[in-house]
Design a protein around this motif. Sequence first.
Motif, PDB file in Angstrom:
ATOM      1  N   GLY A 150       0.833  -1.204   0.000  1.00  0.00           N
ATOM      2  CA  GLY A 150       0.000   0.000   0.000  1.00  0.00           C
ATOM      3  C   GLY A 150       0.859   1.241   0.000  1.00  0.00           C
ATOM      4  O   GLY A 150       2.097   1.169   0.058  1.00  0.00           O
ATOM      5  N   ARG A 151       0.178   2.374  -0.109  1.00  0.00           N
ATOM      6  CA  ARG A 151       0.891   3.658   0.006  1.00  0.00           C
ATOM      7  C   ARG A 151       0.142   4.529   0.999  1.00  0.00           C
ATOM      8  O   ARG A 151      -1.063   4.746   0.862  1.00  0.00           O
ATOM      9  CB  ARG A 151       1.000   4.363  -1.355  1.00  0.00           C
ATOM     10  CG  ARG A 151       1.958   5.558  -1.296  1.00  0.00           C
ATOM     11  CD  ARG A 151       2.037   6.335  -2.609  1.00  0.00           C
ATOM     12  NE  ARG A 151       2.775   5.725  -3.678  1.00  0.00           N
ATOM     13  CZ  ARG A 151       4.103   5.795  -3.863  1.00  0.00           C
ATOM     14  NH1 ARG A 151       4.848   6.442  -2.988  1.00  0.00           N
ATOM     15  NH2 ARG A 151       4.673   5.217  -4.890  1.00  0.00           N
ATOM     16  N   HIS A 152       0.879   5.003   2.007  1.00  0.00           N
ATOM     17  CA  HIS A 152       0.303   5.975   2.941  1.00  0.00           C
ATOM     18  C   HIS A 152       0.132   7.317   2.235  1.00  0.00           C
ATOM     19  O   HIS A 152       0.957   7.675   1.383  1.00  0.00           O
ATOM     20  CB  HIS A 152       1.244   6.201   4.133  1.00  0.00           C
ATOM     21  CG  HIS A 152       1.424   5.014   5.018  1.00  0.00           C
ATOM     22  ND1 HIS A 152       0.392   4.410   5.692  1.00  0.00           N
ATOM     23  CD2 HIS A 152       2.543   4.334   5.376  1.00  0.00           C
ATOM     24  CE1 HIS A 152       0.861   3.413   6.427  1.00  0.00           C
ATOM     25  NE2 HIS A 152       2.156   3.330   6.235  1.00  0.00           N
ATOM     26  N   ARG A 153      -0.934   8.049   2.593  1.00  0.00           N
ATOM     27  CA  ARG A 153      -0.970   9.452   2.138  1.00  0.00           C
ATOM     28  C   ARG A 153       0.020  10.263   2.966  1.00  0.00           C
ATOM     29  O   ARG A 153       0.793  11.045   2.423  1.00  0.00           O
ATOM     30  CB  ARG A 153      -2.377  10.036   2.298  1.00  0.00           C
ATOM     31  CG  ARG A 153      -3.241   9.817   1.098  1.00  0.00           C
ATOM     32  CD  ARG A 153      -4.357  10.833   0.982  1.00  0.00           C
ATOM     33  NE  ARG A 153      -5.164  10.481  -0.178  1.00  0.00           N
ATOM     34  CZ  ARG A 153      -6.171   9.600  -0.143  1.00  0.00           C
ATOM     35  NH1 ARG A 153      -6.521   9.019   0.985  1.00  0.00           N
ATOM     36  NH2 ARG A 153      -6.830   9.319  -1.236  1.00  0.00           N
ATOM     37  N   ILE A 154      -0.015  10.075   4.286  1.00  0.00           N
ATOM     38  CA  ILE A 154       0.986  10.725   5.141  1.00  0.00           C
ATOM     39  C   ILE A 154       2.348  10.140   4.759  1.00  0.00           C
ATOM     40  O   ILE A 154       2.531   8.927   4.775  1.00  0.00           O
ATOM     41  CB  ILE A 154       0.684  10.453   6.632  1.00  0.00           C
ATOM     42  CG1 ILE A 154      -0.690  11.017   7.004  1.00  0.00           C
ATOM     43  CG2 ILE A 154       1.792  11.036   7.511  1.00  0.00           C
ATOM     44  CD1 ILE A 154      -1.156  10.636   8.412  1.00  0.00           C
ATOM     45  N   ALA A 155       3.270  11.004   4.374  1.00  0.00           N
ATOM     46  CA  ALA A 155       4.632  10.625   3.959  1.00  0.00           C
ATOM     47  C   ALA A 155       4.702  10.100   2.529  1.00  0.00           C
ATOM     48  O   ALA A 155       5.791   9.873   2.016  1.00  0.00           O
ATOM     49  CB  ALA A 155       5.282   9.616   4.901  1.00  0.00           C
ATOM     50  N   SER A 156       3.548   9.873   1.893  1.00  0.00           N
ATOM     51  CA  SER A 156       3.519   9.365   0.504  1.00  0.00           C
ATOM     52  C   SER A 156       4.276   8.052   0.343  1.00  0.00           C
ATOM     53  O   SER A 156       4.701   7.715  -0.766  1.00  0.00           O
ATOM     54  CB  SER A 156       4.118  10.381  -0.487  1.00  0.00           C
ATOM     55  OG  SER A 156       3.570  11.646  -0.334  1.00  0.00           O
ATOM     56  N   SER A 157       4.466   7.314   1.412  1.00  0.00           N
ATOM     57  CA  SER A 157       5.408   6.193   1.368  1.00  0.00           C
ATOM     58  C   SER A 157       4.735   4.871   1.025  1.00  0.00           C
ATOM     59  O   SER A 157       3.635   4.581   1.494  1.00  0.00           O
ATOM     60  CB  SER A 157       6.105   6.069   2.731  1.00  0.00           C
ATOM     61  OG  SER A 157       5.151   6.132   3.770  1.00  0.00           O
ATOM     62  N   LEU A 158       5.435   4.081   0.221  1.00  0.00           N
ATOM     63  CA  LEU A 158       5.009   2.706  -0.024  1.00  0.00           C
ATOM     64  C   LEU A 158       5.271   1.888   1.229  1.00  0.00           C
ATOM     65  O   LEU A 158       6.319   2.038   1.876  1.00  0.00           O
ATOM     66  CB  LEU A 158       5.805   2.101  -1.180  1.00  0.00           C
ATOM     67  CG  LEU A 158       5.469   2.634  -2.577  1.00  0.00           C
ATOM     68  CD1 LEU A 158       6.518   2.142  -3.569  1.00  0.00           C
ATOM     69  CD2 LEU A 158       4.073   2.209  -3.015  1.00  0.00           C
ATOM     70  N   PHE A 159       4.321   1.005   1.566  1.00  0.00           N
ATOM     71  CA  PHE A 159       4.513   0.176   2.760  1.00  0.00           C
ATOM     72  C   PHE A 159       4.203  -1.278   2.453  1.00  0.00           C
ATOM     73  O   PHE A 159       3.417  -1.605   1.549  1.00  0.00           O
ATOM     74  CB  PHE A 159       3.644   0.668   3.925  1.00  0.00           C
ATOM     75  CG  PHE A 159       2.143   0.584   3.714  1.00  0.00           C
ATOM     76  CD1 PHE A 159       1.463  -0.618   3.808  1.00  0.00           C
ATOM     77  CD2 PHE A 159       1.412   1.734   3.440  1.00  0.00           C
ATOM     78  CE1 PHE A 159       0.076  -0.679   3.629  1.00  0.00           C
ATOM     79  CE2 PHE A 159       0.015   1.680   3.255  1.00  0.00           C
ATOM     80  CZ  PHE A 159      -0.645   0.472   3.348  1.00  0.00           C
ATOM     81  N   PHE A 160       4.852  -2.148   3.204  1.00  0.00           N
ATOM     82  CA  PHE A 160       4.522  -3.577   3.207  1.00  0.00           C
ATOM     83  C   PHE A 160       4.891  -4.097   4.580  1.00  0.00           C
ATOM     84  O   PHE A 160       6.063  -4.210   4.929  1.00  0.00           O
ATOM     85  CB  PHE A 160       5.292  -4.330   2.107  1.00  0.00           C
ATOM     86  CG  PHE A 160       4.680  -5.671   1.777  1.00  0.00           C
ATOM     87  CD1 PHE A 160       3.906  -5.842   0.645  1.00  0.00           C
ATOM     88  CD2 PHE A 160       4.871  -6.762   2.622  1.00  0.00           C
ATOM     89  CE1 PHE A 160       3.322  -7.064   0.358  1.00  0.00           C
ATOM     90  CE2 PHE A 160       4.288  -7.989   2.334  1.00  0.00           C
ATOM     91  CZ  PHE A 160       3.514  -8.138   1.202  1.00  0.00           C
ATOM     92  N   TYR A 161       3.874  -4.362   5.404  1.00  0.00           N
ATOM     93  CA  TYR A 161       4.088  -4.803   6.787  1.00  0.00           C
ATOM     94  C   TYR A 161       4.018  -6.321   6.860  1.00  0.00           C
ATOM     95  O   TYR A 161       3.073  -6.922   6.353  1.00  0.00           O
ATOM     96  CB  TYR A 161       3.007  -4.247   7.710  1.00  0.00           C
ATOM     97  CG  TYR A 161       2.961  -2.741   7.825  1.00  0.00           C
ATOM     98  CD1 TYR A 161       3.716  -2.073   8.786  1.00  0.00           C
ATOM     99  CD2 TYR A 161       2.152  -1.985   6.982  1.00  0.00           C
ATOM    100  CE1 TYR A 161       3.658  -0.694   8.907  1.00  0.00           C
ATOM    101  CE2 TYR A 161       2.093  -0.599   7.100  1.00  0.00           C
ATOM    102  CZ  TYR A 161       2.845   0.033   8.061  1.00  0.00           C
ATOM    103  OH  TYR A 161       2.784   1.400   8.174  1.00  0.00           O
ATOM    104  N   LEU A 162       5.014  -6.900   7.541  1.00  0.00           N
ATOM    105  CA  LEU A 162       5.027  -8.350   7.742  1.00  0.00           C
ATOM    106  C   LEU A 162       5.016  -8.666   9.234  1.00  0.00           C
ATOM    107  O   LEU A 162       5.758  -8.037  10.009  1.00  0.00           O
ATOM    108  CB  LEU A 162       6.291  -8.946   7.123  1.00  0.00           C
ATOM    109  CG  LEU A 162       6.302  -9.027   5.603  1.00  0.00           C
ATOM    110  CD1 LEU A 162       7.731  -9.189   5.096  1.00  0.00           C
ATOM    111  CD2 LEU A 162       5.433 -10.188   5.123  1.00  0.00           C
ATOM    112  N   PRO A 163       4.197  -9.641   9.652  1.00  0.00           N
ATOM    113  CA  PRO A 163       4.265 -10.070  11.055  1.00  0.00           C
ATOM    114  C   PRO A 163       5.686 -10.525  11.371  1.00  0.00           C
ATOM    115  O   PRO A 163       6.357 -11.122  10.526  1.00  0.00           O
ATOM    116  CB  PRO A 163       3.293 -11.264  11.116  1.00  0.00           C
ATOM    117  CG  PRO A 163       2.431 -11.146   9.909  1.00  0.00           C
ATOM    118  CD  PRO A 163       3.251 -10.454   8.859  1.00  0.00           C
ATOM    119  N   CYS A 164       6.155 -10.220  12.585  1.00  0.00           N
ATOM    120  CA  CYS A 164       7.566 -10.470  12.913  1.00  0.00           C
ATOM    121  C   CYS A 164       7.670 -11.258  14.221  1.00  0.00           C
ATOM    122  O   CYS A 164       7.119 -10.831  15.232  1.00  0.00           O
ATOM    123  CB  CYS A 164       8.293  -9.130  13.029  1.00  0.00           C
ATOM    124  SG  CYS A 164      10.033  -9.286  13.450  1.00  0.00           S
TER     125      CYS A 164
END
Length: 329
Positions: free
Chosen positions: A251-265
């Motif tokens: 996904g992409r956050h609007r805040i920071a315009s950043s692409l994200f990919f979260y993985l359980p850790c």
Amino acid sequence: MAINGIETLLYGVDDVATCTRYFEDFGLPLLEKSDAHAHFRLDEGSNVILRAVSDPAIPRSKIVGTGVHETAWGVDSEASLEKLVRSLSTDREVQRDSDGTAHCLDDDGLAIALRVFRKTPVVSAPDPCNSPGRIKRLNQQRKWRLKARPTVIQHVVFRVPDYEKSWAFYRDRLNFRLSDVQRTFGIFGRAEGCRDHHNIYLLNASLPFPGMDGQRRFDHVNYGVEDIDEIMVGANHMERQGWPKSTWGLGRHRIASSLFFYLPCPAGGQAEYGADSDALDDSWVPRSWDPMFGFFSFVHNLAPYMMEPAAWDVAFVEGYTPPSKSRSP
Ligand SMILES: [Fe+2]
């Protein structure tokens, strides 16, 4: 007195061997490991250290559960370090190591450290993007990769009971800058000597989401990679190695315009691949966001609570722009 980034993250974990294998697959460069610890070093010179949460080397603090148990902030010079330590010593206990590293607690009772950090400039060369009528790659393919290899630590996130109060410590005592406010969710701040959109996010621990229980807990770390291809090759590699899948996917956050990919850790919370964030300096004017509008502009797997598009509601934070003069009729 510039803090120039995250120098070391010390994780307290349940199973050092499993977490070591996880971060090797995730792509962090391993420096050394033993039965009791693992030490990864990224290209910028920052460090990720894993130890059992019961290890005496894990500082006592108010954090609950596994995850990052101490954040060591890098400082640009010995003089800056001593100035910060003098200030912090006025109202809290600061312990020094023989190498000058200072350890203390922030106003939440979370463990921090300060250490001189000679950051190594990193190199990246993201493939240019073509779009209709705009050719930036002619007869030239994009890079092929086997897995991700993060080069920088961009931010750390903690869940806290009162994020305004937590933020005041970083603003007033460590000279952090306000980047953005996600109303009712939390505050994004960046260190004085950084161009990242944020180096810390203080998240409301009482939000009505699974696992949020009002307690001080570690949430996630963002590890920076080159571009969207490196994010997704990294994510595919993690899945092939048998690690649990991401809930939201890319996904992409609007805040920071950043692409994200979260993985359980398995080391606690989540590990995030991040790319293409906004870069800020002191001319940035912070904004106050409707939380769901700021959350994302797109996400691969829409959760039920994401089905309703958010209101386009964002404004500048008061006090950062000239006051509006009342106009006489
Ligand atoms: Fe993040």
